[in-house]
Design a protein around this motif. Structure first.
Motif, short mmCIF file in Angstrom:
data_model
loop_
_atom_site.label_atom_id
_atom_site.label_comp_id
_atom_site.label_asym_id
_atom_site.label_seq_id
_atom_site.Cartn_x
_atom_site.Cartn_y
_atom_site.Cartn_z
N HIS A 3 5.70 -0.13 -6.29
CA HIS A 3 5.08 -1.17 -7.09
C HIS A 3 4.82 -0.65 -8.49
O HIS A 3 4.40 0.49 -8.67
N GLU A 4 5.10 -1.49 -9.47
CA GLU A 4 4.88 -1.10 -10.85
C GLU A 4 3.92 -2.06 -11.52
O GLU A 4 4.06 -3.27 -11.38
N PHE A 5 2.94 -1.50 -12.22
CA PHE A 5 2.11 -2.32 -13.11
C PHE A 5 2.66 -2.10 -14.51
O PHE A 5 2.45 -1.03 -15.08
N GLY A 6 3.34 -3.09 -15.06
CA GLY A 6 3.98 -2.85 -16.36
C GLY A 6 4.96 -1.70 -16.19
O GLY A 6 5.82 -1.74 -15.33
N GLY A 7 4.79 -0.64 -16.95
CA GLY A 7 5.70 0.49 -16.81
C GLY A 7 5.17 1.54 -15.86
O GLY A 7 5.86 2.50 -15.54
N LEU A 8 3.94 1.37 -15.38
CA LEU A 8 3.32 2.42 -14.56
C LEU A 8 3.70 2.23 -13.10
O LEU A 8 3.50 1.18 -12.51
N ARG A 9 4.25 3.28 -12.52
CA ARG A 9 4.64 3.21 -11.12
C ARG A 9 3.44 3.63 -10.27
O ARG A 9 3.14 4.82 -10.14
N ALA A 10 2.71 2.64 -9.73
CA ALA A 10 1.47 2.94 -9.01
C ALA A 10 1.75 3.43 -7.61
O ALA A 10 1.01 4.23 -7.05
N VAL A 11 2.81 2.91 -7.00
CA VAL A 11 3.18 3.34 -5.65
C VAL A 11 4.68 3.60 -5.68
O VAL A 11 5.44 2.79 -6.19
N ASN A 12 5.06 4.77 -5.15
CA ASN A 12 6.45 5.14 -5.25
C ASN A 12 7.05 5.40 -3.86
O ASN A 12 6.64 6.32 -3.17
N SER A 13 7.99 4.57 -3.47
CA SER A 13 8.75 4.78 -2.24
C SER A 13 7.87 5.17 -1.06
O SER A 13 8.03 6.22 -0.45
N TYR A 14 6.93 4.29 -0.77
CA TYR A 14 5.93 4.59 0.26
C TYR A 14 6.43 4.15 1.64
O TYR A 14 6.95 3.05 1.79
N ASN A 15 6.31 5.02 2.62
CA ASN A 15 6.69 4.70 3.99
C ASN A 15 5.50 4.82 4.93
O ASN A 15 4.65 5.68 4.75
N LEU A 16 5.47 3.94 5.94
CA LEU A 16 4.36 3.99 6.90
C LEU A 16 4.82 3.40 8.21
O LEU A 16 5.56 2.41 8.24
N ILE A 50 0.19 -4.50 1.09
CA ILE A 50 0.41 -4.88 2.49
C ILE A 50 -0.17 -6.26 2.77
O ILE A 50 0.43 -7.08 3.48
N THR A 51 -1.35 -6.58 2.18
CA THR A 51 -1.98 -7.86 2.48
C THR A 51 -1.49 -8.98 1.57
O THR A 51 -1.97 -10.10 1.68
N GLY A 52 -0.55 -8.67 0.68
CA GLY A 52 0.09 -9.74 -0.08
C GLY A 52 -0.59 -10.14 -1.37
O GLY A 52 -0.17 -11.09 -2.03
N ILE A 53 -1.66 -9.42 -1.76
CA ILE A 53 -2.33 -9.76 -3.02
C ILE A 53 -1.41 -9.40 -4.18
O ILE A 53 -1.30 -10.15 -5.15
N TYR A 54 -0.72 -8.24 -4.09
CA TYR A 54 0.38 -7.94 -5.00
C TYR A 54 1.68 -8.05 -4.22
O TYR A 54 1.71 -7.84 -3.02
N LYS A 55 2.75 -8.39 -4.94
CA LYS A 55 4.06 -8.39 -4.30
C LYS A 55 4.79 -7.11 -4.67
O LYS A 55 4.88 -6.77 -5.85
N PRO A 56 5.30 -6.36 -3.68
CA PRO A 56 5.96 -5.09 -4.00
C PRO A 56 7.21 -5.31 -4.85
O PRO A 56 7.93 -6.29 -4.68
N THR A 57 7.42 -4.38 -5.81
CA THR A 57 8.62 -4.46 -6.63
C THR A 57 9.85 -4.17 -5.79
O THR A 57 10.90 -4.78 -5.97
N GLU A 58 9.70 -3.19 -4.88
CA GLU A 58 10.81 -2.87 -3.98
C GLU A 58 10.25 -2.62 -2.58
O GLU A 58 9.07 -2.32 -2.43
N GLY A 59 11.11 -2.71 -1.59
CA GLY A 59 10.72 -2.29 -0.25
C GLY A 59 10.33 -3.44 0.66
O GLY A 59 10.22 -4.59 0.22
N ASP A 60 10.15 -3.11 1.93
CA ASP A 60 9.88 -4.12 2.94
C ASP A 60 8.64 -3.79 3.75
O ASP A 60 8.33 -2.63 3.99
N ILE A 61 7.94 -4.85 4.19
CA ILE A 61 6.81 -4.69 5.09
C ILE A 61 7.11 -5.51 6.33
O ILE A 61 7.41 -6.71 6.22
N ILE A 62 7.06 -4.87 7.49
CA ILE A 62 7.41 -5.56 8.74
C ILE A 62 6.25 -5.46 9.72
O ILE A 62 5.80 -4.36 10.04
N LEU A 63 5.75 -6.61 10.13
CA LEU A 63 4.64 -6.62 11.08
C LEU A 63 5.17 -7.18 12.39
O LEU A 63 5.62 -8.34 12.44
N ASP A 64 5.09 -6.37 13.45
CA ASP A 64 5.45 -6.86 14.77
C ASP A 64 6.85 -7.49 14.78
O ASP A 64 7.08 -8.53 15.39
#
Lengths: 416, 256
Positions: free
Chosen positions: B11-24, B49-63
């Motif tokens: 996830h990026e805020f403007g040019g700042l990469r706040a979360v980078n290639s996070y796996n869980l 994860i809760t959808g308040i921000y939309k990730p720039t890249e990547g997937d979230i899979i629940l169940d």
């Protein structure tokens, strides 16, 4: 010590006792009003508790005060106090039945009192009907501005839509009219079709509300205030330019369907439905959206749907109120539904109290009556009423009776 | 298959990469921790994860269901409950109303019930009320149920948030610093509540913490985050002895 005990004893009078007291006072006015007026040297029965008489002619102040004291204050408090014990017993017995039974009895008594009170003069009747309509408008605006915490300015627009839509239905169907031609149905159907006309008015207003809701509820902020204000002006100038409904000259000759029982019924229906709504989980979601929209969203509340529903609900009731308004006055013109109306309704909401059914009733009744009572002061009326509003805003920023839930069971239960 | 799976989320805020290639990957019934210094991006991950921000890249899979980019209320209804770091309660509402409102998506009486007060509504609201009181008992604040939340002390407000999140019957509970600002006594009580909730309701829990003691005690697996990157992942013992974690928390020793 003694006065303290007498004072306290009044808090043990149930609502039923007060209603009986009011009913007897009103009966007393019917029987003795005219002769008492002669004795006290007044010209006629004071229409609104003597305020108008005192302001017009201060010399009559003792007479008018004495009249109010003898006809209203003393009989009401005496009867309420004396009937306290049997009224408490009766109220307790009524609660053995389903709650609606007790409510219907209370409303019946209340209506009887209002009916007799309004029979004294046509002026009283008109004031009473307009006050009841003001309650509906105020309450529906409170759903948006109080419960939901948005700022909507379009209520006069919704009233206009409701007033014109309902008028068109009744005038087309039941009146031989210059604009719409001869009547289509026999006048005997009129009172049965009138509710349909009112609901149509409400629906048209709700449709108008949808046009505001879709663009402005994507986010929070001042958008709604601006868009809804614009909507109000658009509706007003649209009607001014619609020659079909009379343009700026207005639409008249609505049939006389909005009598007191009908207006009373719709007002009670509005209060009942709004109270049901705001106390349900779906209605509490409005409060959640107001207090913290992000948290509401994270707790499964569909905030956009919630806001749209509440807004349409409010517009519907404003439309119904507008329909009644048109049929009470039997004339509407677009100039009625402008900024002044908006100021009036907003004042009632914020004066009475946000997020509260009681508050809307208090606000609408007190400002409507005050507006009539201070009429002899002419221009000074518009100094006194705003001054009062400012004082309320300073000392009770959320209004006189804000954030108080209307619990019908508590209202009708015995107090002893 | 894990209950909640996050794949290469950025996830990026403007040019700042706040979360980078996070796996869980979180299994059902697991308690997991997420630690890291201030500004590491922990709360951002929760908000993603809760959808308040939309990730720039990547997937979230629940169940087994992809929930990336859905609206927050839909994601919540699918089974992700959360609390907030800086208490986001509804200031004019009572404690029990908070817990009841979180059942919003499960209310079945619809608008007709809301407007006309039908029997169906009265029955459902009575059931929900009972459930709400049970949850309040579980977190120990049932005696405060009719209080407006702003009148409660801080520790009890945190419990309201907890009960509110549980009321959604989530499959996974996200706790954002559940013990922030608490005194030692309140801290122990809150840990007890988390244990109890986990034991009795059995949902998976994912928690952010500042205090290492809490995560070390509660969690089976811990991730450490710094500047949006996961720098270490493992059991509490492994994390405690990992030099990168120590660096991130205490800073590198200066060589001058």
């Amino acid at each position: 010590m003694l006065s303290r005990r007498i004072w306290d004893s009044f808090f043990r009078v149930p609502l039923l006792g007060w209603l009986i007291g009011i009913l007897i006072a009103v009966m007393l006015e019917h029987l003795l009003g005219d002769s008492l007026v002669d004795v006290l040297g007044l010209s006629k029965i004071p229409a609104l508790f003597g305020f108008v008489i005192i302001l017009k002619n201060p010399i009559l102040m003792p007479g008018a005060t004495l009249y109010v004291l003898l006809i209203y204050i003393i009989p009401v408090s005496a009867v309420a106090r004396i009937s306290s014990w049997p009224a408490n017993k009766l109220a307790a017995r009524l609660l053995d039945f389903p709650i609606w039974f007790s409510v219907v009895i209370h409303l019946g008594l209340f209506y009887a009192a209002l009916h007799m009170w309004s029979e004294i003069s046509a002026y009283r009747l008109l004031t009473l009907k307009l006050t009841l309509i003001a309650i509906m408008v105020t309450l529906s605006l409170n759903v948006v501005n109080g419960y939901m915490g948005e700022f909507s300015c379009s209520h006069p627009g919704f009233m206009a839509l409701g007033a014109y839509a309902a008028s068109v239905v009744t005038v087309v169907l039941f009146v031989n009219d210059r604009l719409f031609g001869p009547a289509l149905l026999a006048p005997a159907f009129g009172p049965f079709i009138f509710p349909v006309a009112l609901v149509t008015g409400g629906m048209v207003a709700a449709l108008g509300a949808l046009a505001i809701a879709i663009p402005s509820f994507r986010t929070r902020g001042d958008y709604l205030a601006i868009i809804s204000l614009a909507f109000m002006f658009i509706i007003k100038s649209m009607i001014e330019n619609l020659e079909v409904v009379g343009g700026p000259r207005g639409l008249s000759s609505q049939p006389d369907y909005a009598n007191l029982p009908i207006v009373f019924f719709w007002t009670i229906a509005c209060i009942w439905m709004t109270n049901n709504f705001v106390r349900s989980i779906l209605g509490k979601a409005l409060n959640a959206v107001r207090d913290d929209e992000m948290a509401a969203n994270a707790m499964t509340v569909n905030t956009r749907r919630t806001k749209i529903i509440a807004f349409l609900f409010a517009a519907f009731w404003a439309g119904v109120a507008g329909g009644l308004f048109a049929h009470v006055l039997r004339y509407v013109n677009p100039a009625t539904f402008g900024l002044q109306k908006l100021a009036e309704v907003l004042a009632m909401v914020y004066f009475g109290g946000l997020n509260s059914v009681y508050g809307s009733i208090v606000g609408a009744v007190s400002l409507s009556l005050l507006g009539e009572a201070l009429r002899p002061l002419e221009i000074f009326k518009w100094i006194i009423i705003p001054l009062l509003l400012i004082l309320v805003m300073i000392y009770r920023p959320t209004g006189l009776v804000a954030f108080k839930e209307l619990n019908v069971r508590n209202l009708v239960k015995p107090k002893q | 298959m894990p209950l909640l799976q996050v794949e290469k989320m950025s996830h990026e805020f403007g040019g700042l990469r706040a979360v980078n290639s996070y796996n869980l990957e979180i299994e059902a019934g697991q308690i997991r921790g997420l630690i890291g210094p201030n500004g590491a991006g922990k709360t951002t991950i929760f908000n993603l994860i809760t959808g308040i921000y939309k990730p720039t890249e990547g997937d979230i899979i629940l169940d087994g269901k992809k929930i990336t980019g859905l609206q927050p209320h839909r994601i919540a209804a699918f089974g992700i409950g959360r609390t907030f770091q800086n208490l986001q309660l509804w200031r004019h509402m009572t404690v029990v109303e908070h817990v009841k409102l979180a059942r919003y998506s499960r209310v079945g009486y619809g608008l007709i019930g809301a407007f006309f007060g039908t029997m169906k509504r009265q029955k459902q609201e009575a059931d929900i009320e009972e459930m709400a009181h049970n949850l309040l008992k579980m977190v120990g604040i049932d005696h405060l149920s009719d209080q407006v939340v702003t009148n409660l002390p801080y520790g009890d407000q945190r419990r309201v948030e907890m009960a509110r999140a549980l009321s959604m019957e989530p499959k996974i509970l996200l706790l954002d610093e559940p013990t922030a600002g608490m005194n030692p006594e309140e801290l122990i009580q809150m840990m007890e509540i988390i244990r109890r909730v986990h034991k009795e309701l059995g949902m998976a829990i994912f928690l952010i913490e500042h205090r290492l003691k809490v995560v070390m005690d509660l969690c089976q697996m811990i991730q450490t985050l710094n500047f949006g990157h996961v720098i270490a992942e493992g059991t509490p013992e492994e994390i405690q002895n990992n030099p990168k974690v120590i660096d991130a928390y205490l800073g590198r020793e200066s060589l001058v």
